[in-house]
Design a protein around this motif. Sequence first.
Motif, short mmCIF file in Angstrom:
data_model
loop_
_atom_site.label_atom_id
_atom_site.label_comp_id
_atom_site.label_asym_id
_atom_site.label_seq_id
_atom_site.Cartn_x
_atom_site.Cartn_y
_atom_site.Cartn_z
N ALA A 311 0.92 -1.15 0.15
CA ALA A 311 0.06 -0.10 -0.01
C ALA A 311 1.02 1.24 0.21
N LEU A 312 1.91 1.20 0.82
CA LEU A 312 2.87 2.29 0.83
C LEU A 312 3.56 2.49 -0.51
N LEU A 313 3.79 1.54 -0.99
CA LEU A 313 4.68 1.56 -2.42
C LEU A 313 3.64 2.18 -3.53
N VAL A 314 2.63 1.72 -3.53
CA VAL A 314 1.46 2.26 -4.50
C VAL A 314 1.29 3.78 -4.27
N PHE A 315 1.35 4.08 -3.00
CA PHE A 315 1.11 5.50 -2.59
C PHE A 315 1.99 6.24 -3.25
N CYS A 316 3.41 5.96 -2.75
CA CYS A 316 4.35 6.67 -3.09
C CYS A 316 4.67 6.67 -4.66
N ALA A 317 4.51 5.65 -5.50
CA ALA A 317 4.49 5.43 -6.70
C ALA A 317 3.52 6.48 -7.58
N ALA A 318 2.26 6.43 -6.99
CA ALA A 318 1.24 7.36 -7.48
C ALA A 318 1.49 9.02 -7.22
N GLY A 319 2.13 8.88 -6.05
CA GLY A 319 2.70 10.55 -5.85
C GLY A 319 3.56 10.92 -6.97
N PHE A 320 4.80 10.04 -6.89
CA PHE A 320 5.70 10.16 -7.83
C PHE A 320 5.38 10.62 -9.45
#
Length: 446
Positions: A311-320
């Motif tokens: 979940a954190l990885l998807v959030f950071c990837a979406a933010g990037f």
Amino acid sequence: MLDEFGGRKTIIPAEVKGRFRTWRNRVHGVLLIIFLVLPWTKINGLQTLHFDVPNRRFSVFGQMFLAHDAPLVFFLFAILILVLMLVTALWGRVWCGWACPQTVFVDTVFRRIEIWIEGNYIERRKLQAAPLSAEKILKYGLKWFCFLIISSIIAHSFIAYFSGASELLVMMRSPPGENWNYFLLVSAITGIVLFDFGWFREQFCIIMCPYGRFQGLLMDNNSVTVAYDSQRGEPRKNGGDCVACNRCVQVCPTGIDIRDGLQIECIACTACIDACDEIMTKVKKPTGLIRYKRESRAKGALSPRIISYLALLVFCAAGFFYNLAQRAPYSVVILRAKGEPYRRIDNDRVLNHYKVHVLNQSLSDQRFTFALDGSSADVGAELTTADQFHLVPSGTSKEIHLFVKFPIKSLNANGQSRIPLKLVEHIGSTVQSHSITIVGPMGATN
């Protein structure tokens, strides 16, 4: 790590062959090629990876980032850290055994040079225990000379990521005195690489690497690790499949016994798996006594830890990617120049002075012009700049001075008014609309 006299016990692991050794050789070879070749390649005219710290310019796979791109840098580093955390939670210390530079260079480069010069592990152990002789001096001298050359190549390749490959070639052909900073830096890195990969080696993994210390926080019973099947192997030589040959200990680069359970010194290099499978095949027993396995027998269910990391990885990837998509090719900041807020030209006209900071974040040089909107021209406002066209090279910024003359009657009772200003990009044919506040004497319109 210590012998009976308290001195360092140098580990000379035995060579091993097998399916994992073959795949590790392939992976390490690809990683070495990537490390050595990447700084000499370009994408969109930029070095593929270039971290120009002094000028605060960073090119990453054809994209250029500047110092103010802090959100993008944050998300990028967060993604890298979360990927490492997720991989560790899933497959344990697979990073250490398969991709860590310490393992790749020591196992694939430096240890191969030792084998080539000094012989196999038995011959190297005998040479180490032998008294000083001409043969020992010759072999050790040749080995360390080769280590020095390789360390220098690694150091120069590493520096190319920061200085720029083309700039590095120029400095290499110039006298050291013209580039003392880089000369000393490369020399220091060469010495560190020579010390670490040539002598310190497994000590870094055992006593210095922080990753081995916090891996226990990232792993759980669902993590896949290199482990010994004690239920099948014990008791050794007496009913169990383990024949107590100690081959798994002989091939271990950190000198541990995998049969003692999971240890922070284990780098999951899989050498013990290949060694044990070789012995099991010879004694006609099933392979896999040492293998990749998980402690938990549950299958198909993701643990809360894995779900959290995902979940954190998807959030950071979406933010990037969101911030990357919203990133404009150039930015404009309009400020009032220092000094008097306005200058009265005559009884009817006022002059305002502005400074425009234009930052070109695109991959090509840009030409800009400024113009007032038609409505501003209708009231008698005029725009003056030093040049008609303003060239801003890629990745640079430029400060442009604007002078706006306007009639006092265009101001309100507070001595202010807003007028539109256009920034025209003559290469991309785009227009940015801005507005500026013009000021003058209060109450002059009454």
